[in-house]
Design a protein around this motif. Structure first.
Motif, PDB file in Angstrom:
ATOM      1  N   THR A 174       0.853  -1.183   0.000  1.00  0.00           N
ATOM      2  CA  THR A 174       0.000   0.000   0.000  1.00  0.00           C
ATOM      3  C   THR A 174       0.890   1.234   0.000  1.00  0.00           C
ATOM      4  O   THR A 174       1.907   1.271   0.699  1.00  0.00           O
ATOM      5  N   TRP A 175       0.495   2.217  -0.806  1.00  0.00           N
ATOM      6  CA  TRP A 175       1.276   3.453  -0.894  1.00  0.00           C
ATOM      7  C   TRP A 175       0.543   4.572  -0.171  1.00  0.00           C
ATOM      8  O   TRP A 175      -0.619   4.848  -0.463  1.00  0.00           O
ATOM      9  N   TYR A 176       1.244   5.185   0.756  1.00  0.00           N
ATOM     10  CA  TYR A 176       0.706   6.343   1.466  1.00  0.00           C
ATOM     11  C   TYR A 176       1.390   7.593   0.935  1.00  0.00           C
ATOM     12  O   TYR A 176       2.616   7.705   1.012  1.00  0.00           O
ATOM     13  N   ARG A 177       0.634   8.499   0.373  1.00  0.00           N
ATOM     14  CA  ARG A 177       1.221   9.737  -0.108  1.00  0.00           C
ATOM     15  C   ARG A 177       1.465  10.649   1.078  1.00  0.00           C
ATOM     16  O   ARG A 177       0.526  11.106   1.730  1.00  0.00           O
ATOM     17  N   SER A 178       2.736  10.896   1.349  1.00  0.00           N
ATOM     18  CA  SER A 178       3.133  11.577   2.573  1.00  0.00           C
ATOM     19  C   SER A 178       3.240  13.072   2.317  1.00  0.00           C
ATOM     20  O   SER A 178       4.286  13.578   1.941  1.00  0.00           O
ATOM     21  N   GLU A 179       2.139  13.778   2.531  1.00  0.00           N
ATOM     22  CA  GLU A 179       2.080  15.201   2.197  1.00  0.00           C
ATOM     23  C   GLU A 179       3.044  16.031   3.028  1.00  0.00           C
ATOM     24  O   GLU A 179       3.478  17.091   2.597  1.00  0.00           O
ATOM     25  N   SER A 180       3.345  15.583   4.237  1.00  0.00           N
ATOM     26  CA  SER A 180       4.154  16.429   5.119  1.00  0.00           C
ATOM     27  C   SER A 180       5.650  16.185   4.969  1.00  0.00           C
ATOM     28  O   SER A 180       6.452  16.838   5.626  1.00  0.00           O
ATOM     29  N   GLY A 221       5.897  14.948  -3.304  1.00  0.00           N
ATOM     30  CA  GLY A 221       5.545  13.767  -4.085  1.00  0.00           C
ATOM     31  C   GLY A 221       6.003  12.452  -3.503  1.00  0.00           C
ATOM     32  O   GLY A 221       5.985  11.439  -4.194  1.00  0.00           O
ATOM     33  N   VAL A 222       6.418  12.450  -2.250  1.00  0.00           N
ATOM     34  CA  VAL A 222       6.904  11.210  -1.658  1.00  0.00           C
ATOM     35  C   VAL A 222       5.746  10.259  -1.356  1.00  0.00           C
ATOM     36  O   VAL A 222       4.715  10.669  -0.821  1.00  0.00           O
ATOM     37  N   HIS A 223       5.937   9.002  -1.711  1.00  0.00           N
ATOM     38  CA  HIS A 223       5.009   7.955  -1.335  1.00  0.00           C
ATOM     39  C   HIS A 223       5.764   6.956  -0.456  1.00  0.00           C
ATOM     40  O   HIS A 223       6.876   6.553  -0.791  1.00  0.00           O
ATOM     41  N   ARG A 224       5.135   6.579   0.645  1.00  0.00           N
ATOM     42  CA  ARG A 224       5.736   5.595   1.549  1.00  0.00           C
ATOM     43  C   ARG A 224       4.995   4.276   1.369  1.00  0.00           C
ATOM     44  O   ARG A 224       3.774   4.227   1.474  1.00  0.00           O
TER      45      ARG A 224
END
Ligand SMILES: [Zn+2]
Ligand SMILES: [Zn+2]
Length: 143
Positions: free
Chosen positions: A61-67, A72-75
């Motif tokens: 699962t990809w979490y788009r890490s806004e902070s 544009g980082v996805h974890r």
């Protein structure tokens, strides 16, 4: 021996990957986001994007890490067991792989500490690796 193939997986095995190439040495990231996601400092090796191959990804699962400081980082994590596997700055050449998810022996070493300005107050950094207040800008990664 040149370590040209690495394999790794999450705790439960629902996410498995291999890296068909060399990994860059490990950055220890002290940023507040990594510490929340990983429970402590993150330890990321990095792979060329095209050399990271997902072997099993049905629970990835990809979490788009806004902070995150990098836009544009996805974890990437396993939604079954919760392992945190990837830090992916989309659009950049490298994907960062949690070193703890790699099968040993990795042949890797620590490259340096980044985002020490956000380090927790509950530990000290007790080695001689280079440190950066923010991003290392790639200068700790020699290959
Ligand atoms: Zn899992
Ligand atoms: Zn971080």
């Amino acid at each position: 021996m040149d370590v040209a193939l690495h394999r790794g997986r999450c705790l439960c095995g629902a996410v498995r990957y291999q890296v068909v190439g060399r990994l860059r040495d490990v950055l220890f990231c002290h940023c507040a986001n990594c510490r929340r996601v990983h429970g402590h400092v993150s330890a990321y090796a990095s792979a060329k994007r095209e050399e990271l191959v997902l072997l099993e990804d049905h629970a990835l699962t990809w979490y788009r890490s806004e902070s995150d400081e990098t836009p544009g980082v996805h974890r990437g994590f396993c939604r079954v067991c919760g392992s945190s596997l990837f830090w992916d700055p989309r659009g950049q050449d490298h994907v960062y792989v949690s070193a703890g998810t790699l099968d040993p022996p990795t042949g890797l070493h620590g490259a340096g500490h980044v985002w020490t300005s956000q380090a927790g107050d509950y530990y000290d950094i007790c080695d001689d690796l280079p440190q950066a207040d923010g991003s290392s800008g790639g200068r700790f990664l020699v290959r």
